[in-house]
Design a protein around this motif. Structure first.
Motif, PDB file in Angstrom:
ATOM      1  N   LYS A  30       0.820  -1.206   0.000  1.00  0.00           N
ATOM      2  CA  LYS A  30       0.000   0.000   0.000  1.00  0.00           C
ATOM      3  C   LYS A  30       0.860   1.264   0.000  1.00  0.00           C
ATOM      4  O   LYS A  30       0.397   2.350  -0.340  1.00  0.00           O
ATOM      5  CB  LYS A  30      -0.965   0.002   1.190  1.00  0.00           C
ATOM      6  N   LEU A  31       2.132   1.110   0.399  1.00  0.00           N
ATOM      7  CA  LEU A  31       3.062   2.245   0.354  1.00  0.00           C
ATOM      8  C   LEU A  31       3.354   2.680  -1.079  1.00  0.00           C
ATOM      9  O   LEU A  31       3.827   3.788  -1.314  1.00  0.00           O
ATOM     10  CB  LEU A  31       4.380   1.876   1.057  1.00  0.00           C
ATOM     11  N   ASP A  32       3.058   1.805  -2.033  1.00  0.00           N
ATOM     12  CA  ASP A  32       3.332   2.112  -3.440  1.00  0.00           C
ATOM     13  C   ASP A  32       2.593   3.352  -3.928  1.00  0.00           C
ATOM     14  O   ASP A  32       2.984   3.944  -4.948  1.00  0.00           O
ATOM     15  CB  ASP A  32       2.934   0.931  -4.330  1.00  0.00           C
ATOM     16  N   CYS A  33       1.552   3.748  -3.219  1.00  0.00           N
ATOM     17  CA  CYS A  33       0.761   4.901  -3.657  1.00  0.00           C
ATOM     18  C   CYS A  33       1.599   6.182  -3.720  1.00  0.00           C
ATOM     19  O   CYS A  33       1.238   7.127  -4.427  1.00  0.00           O
ATOM     20  CB  CYS A  33      -0.457   5.105  -2.753  1.00  0.00           C
ATOM     21  N   ILE A  34       2.734   6.211  -2.999  1.00  0.00           N
ATOM     22  CA  ILE A  34       3.571   7.414  -3.025  1.00  0.00           C
ATOM     23  C   ILE A  34       4.166   7.638  -4.417  1.00  0.00           C
ATOM     24  O   ILE A  34       4.516   8.762  -4.781  1.00  0.00           O
ATOM     25  CB  ILE A  34       4.711   7.320  -1.968  1.00  0.00           C
ATOM     26  N   LEU A  35       4.245   6.588  -5.222  1.00  0.00           N
ATOM     27  CA  LEU A  35       4.782   6.713  -6.572  1.00  0.00           C
ATOM     28  C   LEU A  35       3.887   7.585  -7.454  1.00  0.00           C
ATOM     29  O   LEU A  35       4.339   8.099  -8.484  1.00  0.00           O
ATOM     30  CB  LEU A  35       4.968   5.333  -7.209  1.00  0.00           C
ATOM     31  N   ASP A  36       2.647   7.756  -7.045  1.00  0.00           N
ATOM     32  CA  ASP A  36       1.737   8.634  -7.794  1.00  0.00           C
ATOM     33  C   ASP A  36       2.194  10.089  -7.758  1.00  0.00           C
ATOM     34  O   ASP A  36       1.758  10.904  -8.571  1.00  0.00           O
ATOM     35  CB  ASP A  36       0.309   8.533  -7.231  1.00  0.00           C
ATOM     36  N   LEU A  37       3.071  10.420  -6.805  1.00  0.00           N
ATOM     37  CA  LEU A  37       3.602  11.784  -6.709  1.00  0.00           C
ATOM     38  C   LEU A  37       4.885  11.960  -7.515  1.00  0.00           C
ATOM     39  O   LEU A  37       5.545  12.993  -7.426  1.00  0.00           O
ATOM     40  CB  LEU A  37       3.855  12.157  -5.244  1.00  0.00           C
ATOM     41  N   GLY A  38       5.264  10.939  -8.279  1.00  0.00           N
ATOM     42  CA  GLY A  38       6.432  11.046  -9.145  1.00  0.00           C
ATOM     43  C   GLY A  38       7.732  11.249  -8.379  1.00  0.00           C
ATOM     44  O   GLY A  38       7.960  10.604  -7.357  1.00  0.00           O
ATOM     45  N   ARG A  39       8.590  12.146  -8.883  1.00  0.00           N
ATOM     46  CA  ARG A  39       9.899  12.378  -8.260  1.00  0.00           C
ATOM     47  C   ARG A  39       9.768  12.798  -6.800  1.00  0.00           C
ATOM     48  O   ARG A  39      10.555  12.395  -5.951  1.00  0.00           O
ATOM     49  CB  ARG A  39      10.676  13.439  -9.031  1.00  0.00           C
ATOM     50  N   LEU A  40       8.786  13.651  -6.524  1.00  0.00           N
ATOM     51  CA  LEU A  40       8.591  14.086  -5.142  1.00  0.00           C
ATOM     52  C   LEU A  40       8.261  12.900  -4.255  1.00  0.00           C
ATOM     53  O   LEU A  40       8.766  12.792  -3.133  1.00  0.00           O
ATOM     54  CB  LEU A  40       7.480  15.144  -5.072  1.00  0.00           C
ATOM     55  N   GLY A  41       7.455  11.998  -4.752  1.00  0.00           N
ATOM     56  CA  GLY A  41       7.112  10.802  -3.985  1.00  0.00           C
ATOM     57  C   GLY A  41       8.319   9.934  -3.697  1.00  0.00           C
ATOM     58  O   GLY A  41       8.480   9.404  -2.595  1.00  0.00           O
ATOM     59  N   ILE A  42       9.195   9.807  -4.704  1.00  0.00           N
ATOM     60  CA  ILE A  42      10.424   9.028  -4.518  1.00  0.00           C
ATOM     61  C   ILE A  42      11.284   9.649  -3.426  1.00  0.00           C
ATOM     62  O   ILE A  42      11.792   8.956  -2.536  1.00  0.00           O
ATOM     63  CB  ILE A  42      11.228   8.962  -5.838  1.00  0.00           C
ATOM     64  N   ARG A  43      11.447  10.971  -3.486  1.00  0.00           N
ATOM     65  CA  ARG A  43      12.279  11.664  -2.492  1.00  0.00           C
ATOM     66  C   ARG A  43      11.673  11.529  -1.083  1.00  0.00           C
ATOM     67  O   ARG A  43      12.402  11.351  -0.104  1.00  0.00           O
ATOM     68  CB  ARG A  43      12.425  13.145  -2.865  1.00  0.00           C
ATOM     69  N   ILE A  44      10.371  11.637  -0.980  1.00  0.00           N
ATOM     70  CA  ILE A  44       9.712  11.485   0.330  1.00  0.00           C
ATOM     71  C   ILE A  44       9.918  10.067   0.859  1.00  0.00           C
ATOM     72  O   ILE A  44      10.231   9.868   2.038  1.00  0.00           O
ATOM     73  CB  ILE A  44       8.209  11.821   0.217  1.00  0.00           C
ATOM     74  N   SER A  45       9.751   9.088  -0.010  1.00  0.00           N
ATOM     75  CA  SER A  45       9.930   7.697   0.418  1.00  0.00           C
ATOM     76  C   SER A  45      11.366   7.450   0.872  1.00  0.00           C
ATOM     77  O   SER A  45      11.606   6.714   1.839  1.00  0.00           O
ATOM     78  CB  SER A  45       9.557   6.732  -0.713  1.00  0.00           C
ATOM     79  N   GLN A  46      12.340   8.068   0.196  1.00  0.00           N
ATOM     80  CA  GLN A  46      13.744   7.897   0.577  1.00  0.00           C
ATOM     81  C   GLN A  46      14.026   8.492   1.956  1.00  0.00           C
ATOM     82  O   GLN A  46      14.823   7.940   2.722  1.00  0.00           O
ATOM     83  CB  GLN A  46      14.651   8.529  -0.487  1.00  0.00           C
TER      84      GLN A  46
END
Length: 406
Positions: free
Chosen positions: A20-36
């Protein structure tokens, strides 16, 4: 829409289903940076969620096809110095594109240029999300209290500014190279290198450096062409920067590391550095040695010294027992070798009431990756604790030597 997707991601922290954490990918690059950023926050998330988030990388995003002439102005003096250049990139990293070229002197170079449009859009998204956070914090007060969203977004912005200013890469690459230069022979790290950077040809939006012939780590790992011995050299290098210098490369991943045709390991894209205070790096040295030696009671004491809130003797004895259990268990699901177990020890300390300063968390970004490399390259004869202890002893042997002034 931006705020809705972000809230959905934060709510997914409460789910037992990590996908369910995969939903952050919907935010694109920003989502990747937040997840990191969240991937190292063992004070907030369980270790399995932290490790799941480490898998999110920008190469998984669809890139915009860009040519060199779209990124670098035609009137840039560099073009008059080049014999030829490839207009199509050979490598792509986040918002940066790398092109092969050759100077009229015959020197082959890499030209890395930033996609300014993508960079501007990224920071616009951060600004928009930050404005929404004021409203979201009022509607969902638990988000800030439990998941420290403002602190995380601040860190995302700080690191993103560092990464997107390519002149930093020029300075950081040269600084790391100067730091390690006097110690290469003593630590037997002659095979660990940084590419030569041509500062006079570079700018805030472009880095010009030597072209390296070789294979990226992401190419070597699937075909098992990366050796355990080479990974240990990388571990030693990172331990040197962390524990001796207190300044370290904070963006280690398989797309930023290359094994050259001559067998040398190259650190690439050095555009993001972390740092540790003198006391903190000394405590990390003692902590790593303690767990490597199996001295778990002492490890719990060091964690207590690192913590902003200290625990009493009974709690430290309990923590010592937990750490012992962590290091006695070999769990292959997340490729734990050594450093992830240290991270688990920090997590256990947090659950017992300890708290740690922000400088602690970025350390684990590269350590998680190193653990993965160790796990993927080790063999039945590998003695991980013993090898890491030997590395720590080598670093400790040079602790009293002067650090170069940069």
């Amino acid at each position: 829409m931006l705020s809705t997707k972000f809230v959905k991601f934060i709510k997914s922290f409460n789910s037992k289903n990590n996908s369910k954490l995969d939903c952050i990918l919907d935010l694109g690059r920003l989502g990747i940076r937040i997840s990191q950023e969240y991937s190292t926050r063992f004070d907030i998330l369980s270790i399995d969620k932290c490790l799941y988030l480490t898998e999110f990388q920008t190469p998984s995003l669809e890139k915009d096809e860009k040519h060199l002439l779209q990124l670098v102005p035609k009137f840039d003096p560099l073009f008059s110095l080049m014999e030829y250049y490839d207009n199509y990139p050979y490598s792509y990293s986040d918002i940066n594109y790398s092109f092969k070229a050759c100077l009229k002197s015959g020197v082959e170079i890499t030209v890395k240029a930033v996609n300014k449009t993508a960079r501007n859009n990224f920071f616009k998204k951060i600004t928009a999300l930050r404005k929404k956070l004021k409203y979201l914090s009022f509607i969902y007060p638990w988000m800030e209290k439990e998941y420290k969203v403002k602190e995380v977004i601040d860190s995302v912005e700080k690191n993103s500014i560092q990464k997107s200013t390519l002149s930093n890469e020029v300075n950081y690459t040269n600084s790391l190279n100067e730091y390690i230069k006097p110690f290469r022979e003593k630590l037997n790290l002659q095979d660990v290198q940084f590419p030569k950077i041509y500062a006079y040809l570079s700018s805030e939006d472009m880095v010009v450096g030597e072209f390296i012939y070789g294979s990226y780590f992401y190419e070597l790992l699937p075909v098992k062409k990366l050796k355990y011995e080479d990974v240990l050299k990388l571990v030693k290098t990172q331990m040197f920067f962390m524990l001796k210098i207190g300044v370290f490369y904070n963006n280690l991943h398989s797309g930023n590391l290359m094994l050259s045709e001559e067998g040398k390991i190259y650190y690439l894209d050095c555009n993001n550095l972390g740092s540790l205070a003198s006391d903190t790096k000394a405590q990390f040295m003692r902590l790593f040695k303690a767990v490597a030696l199996g001295n778990y009671p002492y490890a719990s004491v060091i964690l207590n010294e690192l913590s902003e809130k200290t625990l009493g003797t009974p709690d430290l004895e309990e923590l010592s027992t937990i750490i012992k259990e962590i290091f006695a268990t070999d769990k292959e699901e997340y490729e734990e070798a050594f450093f992830i177990k240290v991270m688990k020890s920090f997590r256990a300390a947090c659950k017992m009431g300890m708290g740690f300063e922000e400088e602690i968390f970025p350390v684990f970004k590269s350590l998680i990756y190193l653990d993965s490399l160790i796990f993927q390259t080790k063999n039945k004869n590998s003695k991980i604790k013993s090898d890491i202890l030997s590395i720590l002893d080598e670093i400790e042997s040079i602790q009293n030597e002067n650090i170069p002034l940069i």
